[in-house]
Design a protein around this motif. Structure first.
Motif, PDB file in Angstrom:
ATOM      1  N   ASP A   1       0.848  -1.195   0.000  1.00 53.36           N
ATOM      2  CA  ASP A   1       0.000   0.000   0.000  1.00 53.36           C
ATOM      3  C   ASP A   1       0.876   1.234   0.000  1.00 53.36           C
ATOM      4  N   HIS A   2       0.596   2.135  -0.905  1.00 57.85           N
ATOM      5  CA  HIS A   2       1.384   3.365  -0.916  1.00 57.85           C
ATOM      6  C   HIS A   2       0.798   4.356   0.074  1.00 57.85           C
ATOM      7  N   ASP A   3       1.661   4.889   0.920  1.00 54.73           N
ATOM      8  CA  ASP A   3       1.235   5.850   1.932  1.00 54.73           C
ATOM      9  C   ASP A   3       2.000   7.151   1.689  1.00 54.73           C
ATOM     10  N   PRO A   4       1.377   8.098   1.015  1.00 57.67           N
ATOM     11  CA  PRO A   4       2.112   9.322   0.650  1.00 57.67           C
ATOM     12  C   PRO A   4       2.491  10.163   1.853  1.00 57.67           C
ATOM     13  N   GLY A   5       1.848   9.933   2.986  1.00 55.79           N
ATOM     14  CA  GLY A   5       2.153  10.747   4.151  1.00 55.79           C
ATOM     15  C   GLY A   5       3.234  10.167   5.042  1.00 55.79           C
ATOM     16  N   LEU A   6       3.678   8.981   4.736  1.00 54.26           N
ATOM     17  CA  LEU A   6       4.645   8.309   5.610  1.00 54.26           C
ATOM     18  C   LEU A   6       6.038   8.412   5.015  1.00 54.26           C
ATOM     19  N   LEU A   7       6.994   8.902   5.796  1.00 57.54           N
ATOM     20  CA  LEU A   7       8.409   8.865   5.417  1.00 57.54           C
ATOM     21  C   LEU A   7       8.642   9.461   4.019  1.00 57.54           C
ATOM     22  N   ASP A   8       8.066  10.606   3.774  1.00 54.27           N
ATOM     23  CA  ASP A   8       8.125  11.286   2.475  1.00 54.27           C
ATOM     24  C   ASP A   8       7.439  10.489   1.369  1.00 54.27           C
ATOM     25  N   GLY A   9       6.579   9.549   1.757  1.00 52.12           N
ATOM     26  CA  GLY A   9       5.862   8.743   0.771  1.00 52.12           C
ATOM     27  C   GLY A   9       6.554   7.446   0.476  1.00 52.12           C
ATOM     28  N   VAL A  10       6.021   6.364   1.024  1.00 51.27           N
ATOM     29  CA  VAL A  10       6.589   5.037   0.764  1.00 51.27           C
ATOM     30  C   VAL A  10       5.473   4.040   0.550  1.00 51.27           C
ATOM     31  N   THR A  11       5.797   2.985  -0.164  1.00 53.28           N
ATOM     32  CA  THR A  11       4.909   1.841  -0.254  1.00 53.28           C
ATOM     33  C   THR A  11       5.287   0.882   0.866  1.00 53.28           C
ATOM     34  N   VAL A  12       4.343   0.632   1.751  1.00 50.01           N
ATOM     35  CA  VAL A  12       4.601  -0.295   2.845  1.00 50.01           C
ATOM     36  C   VAL A  12       4.073  -1.673   2.467  1.00 50.01           C
ATOM     37  N   VAL A  13       4.605  -2.686   3.116  1.00 50.55           N
ATOM     38  CA  VAL A  13       4.130  -4.058   2.948  1.00 50.55           C
ATOM     39  C   VAL A  13       3.523  -4.491   4.266  1.00 50.55           C
ATOM     40  N   ARG A  14       2.312  -5.023   4.179  1.00 53.11           N
ATOM     41  CA  ARG A  14       1.636  -5.461   5.396  1.00 53.11           C
ATOM     42  C   ARG A  14       1.259  -6.935   5.297  1.00 53.11           C
ATOM     43  N   GLY A  15       1.171  -7.576   6.430  1.00 57.57           N
ATOM     44  CA  GLY A  15       0.777  -8.983   6.468  1.00 57.57           C
ATOM     45  C   GLY A  15       0.517  -9.412   7.892  1.00 57.57           C
ATOM     46  N   LEU A  16       0.342 -10.711   8.052  1.00 54.85           N
ATOM     47  CA  LEU A  16       0.140 -11.286   9.373  1.00 54.85           C
ATOM     48  C   LEU A  16       1.331 -12.176   9.708  1.00 54.85           C
ATOM     49  N   SER A  17       1.770 -12.101  10.928  1.00 63.05           N
ATOM     50  CA  SER A  17       2.894 -12.922  11.377  1.00 63.05           C
ATOM     51  C   SER A  17       2.526 -13.538  12.726  1.00 63.05           C
ATOM     52  N   ARG A  18       3.500 -14.224  13.301  1.00 61.79           N
ATOM     53  CA  ARG A  18       3.320 -14.716  14.659  1.00 61.79           C
ATOM     54  C   ARG A  18       4.529 -14.315  15.481  1.00 61.79           C
TER      55      ARG A  18
END
Lengths: 647, 647
Positions: A571-588
């Motif tokens: 997901d691209h987040d233009p407001g984060l860290l000058d705009g970055v694409t973050v990766v999200r998921g589920l872990s344990r």
């Protein structure tokens, strides 16, 4: 040579270099990711850098050498002039592309005048040996860094001349080069080399700029004479480093492995490659290719970072690639980009620009904070829970400057000249090595590039000046799914050697579209890389990702377990860290794997002994967020990791 | 106190120490494994050690201090006297058990006389500050090592007194202790502590030997004052180490984790534990127990080795336990044995002797070659293929001596006093902590032990002086299958706390048989130990095994793959390495896992990304041979590893 043909960047092979590619004559990045990073360089780093050099004493030392002030040499290091030269080089490239403010241009001119004033009548120039070690000129080649500083002076002068046309600094460099040439040689006063390679590549470039064969010959002399124990092997025997520290253990044509101090090794190989370009020396080329493969296959972190040890800033054993103790000096990454570019020009092979891309995004860029005010010298791949940062300038929190401040002005000069590392040309066409929105002009033609890279893999190349030639588009090694078209019509995308080549009689306005699929990837290492056995790294496009503790729902990362079957989303987040694409998921997470006092557990016996499986009690799935590694350590301190255990 | 009650060894708790165990009053190892190792100590190491101290300048420096010779201080280190004192301590324990040759006894007496002659009239004694830094006494507590050297002098003097009855060296130590006591204190000239802990435990022992309460109070002062920033925190801020290097970051009662230089931390905790024994201070005991658990659970290599970093010889972050860059200084292992013994005496808990056993066999013993002539300072757990040994004194080939030669005489004094770490007693009976053929006398009774340990787990304990008391036999944590009997009749072997306790009215000639099953074990680590994820170590009994390249059918070890389902066999080879039990089995090797230039491989995408599995092509099974780790590097250089990848 026509103006359009003469690269305005730091590397310009001559007509004598048969078969080598030429950098684009004009290159400009006009938007997108790198434009933003470079705006910080030109607007924050370069202006601020001059103040740092003043505070740290570098300019004071040159003033002492020039007789303009009185006092003691400051900084207690022999190579402080080189930071000034790297800054001058950065200022030159910045001026060429963006111009400088009047204030900054004036200050820069004053520094140039200071450097001129500090030069001795015979051309010698080094504030350490003129002020702190007067009379000891050329007596400590192993540690003195005189030729190293000369190399940076030459590179700054070439940049200043190419960018501004002004001759003054080049004249200083030429006088110093002539001074060196009068002293060094098998039949001259001193037969020796510098403990820190750098002057070799600079002398080749000075030859390219001036046409003086003597400088090329002198570079060849320094390349040939390293590895013959001239760097006082008696004095270094029994010390930690030994002659390999300075690559003085073997002549380069006999070396089979990169060794010693990483920056020294890489600057040296840049010079070797420059020399191979200009002389066509097949044995030098073979050595460079052999050493590159050895380094890439066995001594390179996934980030492109180089140097496994803090102790000597050096390469480790093969496959010794630790995470938390990775050194990965920012300067080594810069040197690697510089060397890879020269290899790409020499050979035309795409793999060098593959490694340059990886290194640029994941090993150079982490070295500077997003706001341009703080720096990393070392770039570890992991910060453990409860990490006690005892490593000062080489630790895991960004610093405003360093006692040994080689990295910050090195980042500045690379980013200020960056577009010149992206596109090359030859008689047959144009090669796009890296993708950034901008305009690139080679002999065959001119192209305009627009792209959302590295967040998306769509690239549009518009032909601005046409003709019948081949447009070569690098398809990165990480990309398994590529599509391309010309004016909306799909073209074949077989890329056996990393280049997608399209030959046409190009018309202005033709548009080539390239789409490099960027799925999230999980990446594992050769099992000989002990440090990351059983782990995966998250990658997307050219970017390596990491987890920072502060982004996760619970503190700590050492108990993190990646479930490789869990879906990941970008997901691209233009407001984060000058705009970055973050990766999200589920872990344990593991909980209380070992409540007892001993962290080792034996399997049941007796014969055969069973494989031990330490009990783990993973939690229910928890969400996690990964960010591009280059953007880490811009918000808070805490644990971080790139390599994620899968069990 | 009766003679039988007074331990002849280095640790002798007083009557005031309620509830603490006492070391056996007399202890002698008469045969088997440790007798052979100790014979090398007494016949090779100790005699040769004196020559090394002469060659290295340690004795010369004391002669300078005594005004017996002229010249410059040699060695450029402030703590060289301590090596002399450790050697004197080793000579004392050797004399007590084996006697010394007339030549060696004479030479030892001359060293004692030299030490006496070097002492200043006011009791001060330190050749560095008397010769090289005259007038700077007590001005550099962080690096000067004056109190550290005093501690070793005191320990040597106590040993000399206990072993020989001779008062001369003890008088020197008492004068120096009185000098220190006159200077240091919150209300005295100097309120400070030493950068390198050591004097604390020595002062407690001096109190035990002399009965002078002042020395116990002074030890308590030094324990209490560490952690308050007295060690010049301004000077160390920003340097690599910081106050934690000297454990000056927190008072010990507030610390939750071991930190800093490992030997400093461990010597300090030995002193803390001694003080807790003598004062009954519950807060000190709680701190020692808390720090021990933290260290054992998170910062201890499988060998018992301690210290994860070369750079500062210090503890790493939790679970940061590298293999090739493990420091595991021999002195740290010795200090750990010393501390564990004090914890065992304080608490009576078996786990401390579990760790002491592991450490003794696998972290102390590797520090000396089988022939007693060459030494390791650092003890890495792995040597990679193509390793370039650049670490000099701290590298992977044994050295005859070191510039900083703290380890060799430390090994000597520990092995010379070893039987005193094996058996304890209290009013209720005798506790056998370690197993070695020999004779051990405590207040309650006397026992004789015969065993083939560590090669076999059969132990026979014969009662020589009986009575009604409890014989406590430690069942090591590694042992899952124990049998025991008295005079051939099996007894119950429930050992919930690590002690098998048998209470009887013992008659002389009663025989207790203990059999500790010793199957070959494969052992894994807590997954947070990133360095060894997916690996197993081979263990048998108390021994950790390793593979040396030279024992294998093919060179190199980095491609080794352990098949955990393959049968392993143990064979004793009396002709190999002074007699060792080797472990043999079948393994595989990876071949050309990554022919390409990039050692990382991504899984197939896109969603979810699949777990990447780097292609491996294991060979057919190949035989391998493992040897006990303590015996490595006694034949040739080459690759070595303890932790073996299972895939």
């Amino acid at each position: 040579m026509e103006q359009a043909e003469a690269a305005a960047g730091p590397v310009r092979p001559t007509d004598r270099a048969d078969g080598a590619l030429r950098p684009a004559g004009r290159a400009a990045i006009t938007g997108g990711f790198w434009a933003a990073r470079r705006a910080v360089t030109s607007e924050v780093c370069v202006p601020q850098g001059l103040g740092r050099l003043e505070s740290a004493g570098n300019l004071h030392n040159l003033r002492l050498a020039a007789g303009r002030t009185a006092g003691e040499y400051r900084g207690d290091l022999p190579f402080l002039d080189s930071d000034v030269y790297k800054w001058l080089e950065a200022a030159a490239w910045t001026e060429a592309e963006h111009g400088l403010t009047a204030d900054l241009a004036g200050a820069r001119d004053a520094v140039v005048a200071l450097v001129r004033a500090a030069q001795r009548d015979d051309g010698y120039l080094n504030s350490w040996f003129q002020v702190a070690k007067d009379g000891e000129r050329w007596t400590d080649l192993r540690w003195g860094h005189e030729l190293y500083c000369a190399g940076h002076l030459i590179q700054a002068a070439v940049a200043h001349h190419r960018a501004t046309g002004e001759e003054g600094l080049l004249a200083v460099a030429v006088r110093f080069a002539d001074c060196i040439d009068s002293v060094f040689g098998t039949d001259k006063k001193i037969d020796g080399v510098c403990g820190h390679a750098e002057v070799e590549t600079a002398l080749v470039e000075l030859y390219r700029e001036t046409g003086e064969q003597r400088y090329l010959d002198l570079a060849a002399y320094f390349v040939d004479r390293r590895g013959h124990g001239l760097l006082n092997p008696e004095a270094t025997r029994g010390t930690a480093a030994g002659p390999a520290y300075c690559q003085d253990h073997l002549p380069v044509r006999e070396a089979n492995a990169v060794a010693g101090h990483a920056v020294r090794q890489l600057y040296f190989l840049a010079g070797v490659t420059d020399l191979a370009v200009e002389t066509g020396d097949a044995s030098l080329r073979a050595a460079a290719e052999r050493l590159w493969t050895e380094m890439a296959a066995r001594k390179t972190h996934i980030t492109g970072g180089l140097g496994a040890h803090h102790a000597e800033e050096d390469f480790g054993d093969p496959y010794e690639l630790p995470n938390e103790r990775a050194y990965c000096e920012t300067c080594a990454a810069i040197a690697s980009v510089q060397w890879n570019w020269r290899m790409a020009l020499l050979t035309g092979e795409a793999k060098y620009s593959d490694l340059a891309e990886r290194t640029l995004y994941n090993a150079v860029l982490p070295g500077v904070s997003l706001d341009g005010t703080r720096w990393f010298y070392a770039n570890p791949l992991q910060v453990r829970d409860e990490h006690l940062d005892r490593h000062g300038d080489h630790g895991v929190s960004r610093k405003a400057w360093f006692r040994c401040a080689c990295c910050p002005p090195n980042v500045m000069r690379l980013l200020a000249s960056l577009p010149h590392y992206f596109v090359s040309g030859d008689a047959d066409g144009i090669q796009l090595h890296q993708y950034a929105t901008g305009s690139y002009e080679a002999v065959a033609g001119t192209v305009r590039v627009e792209t959302g890279y590295p967040w998306s893999g769509g690239i549009a190349v518009t032909i601005e000046r046409g003709g019948e030639w081949t447009l070569s588009l690098r398809v990165p090694g990480w990309c398994a799914d590529v599509e391309a078209g010309v004016n909306g019509v799909a073209v074949d995308t077989v890329v056996p050697d990393g280049w997608l080549r399209i030959r046409r009689a190009w018309q202005p306005g033709d548009v080539v579209s390239l789409n490099l699929a960027m799925p999230i990837r999980l990446t594992a290492a050769d099992p000989r890389v002990d440090a990351v056995r059983g782990c995966a790294a998250i990658e997307r496009g050219p970017l390596v990702y990491c987890l920072e503790e502060g982004d996760q729902p619970q503190p700590g990362l050492d108990a993190f377990v990646l479930d490789p079957s869990a879906a990941l989303t970008a997901d691209h987040d233009p407001g984060l860290l000058d705009g970055v694409t973050v990766v999200r998921g589920l872990s344990r997470r593991r909980t209380a794997a070992h409540p007892a006092w001993w962290p080792y557990r034996s399997g049941a016996g007796p014969t055969p002994p069973t494989a031990p499986t330490p009990p783990t009690a993973p939690t229910d799935p928890l969400p996690f967020t990964a960010i591009p590694y280059y953007a880490w350590a811009n918000r808070q301190d805490g644990a971080m990791r790139i390599w994620l255990p899968m069990a």
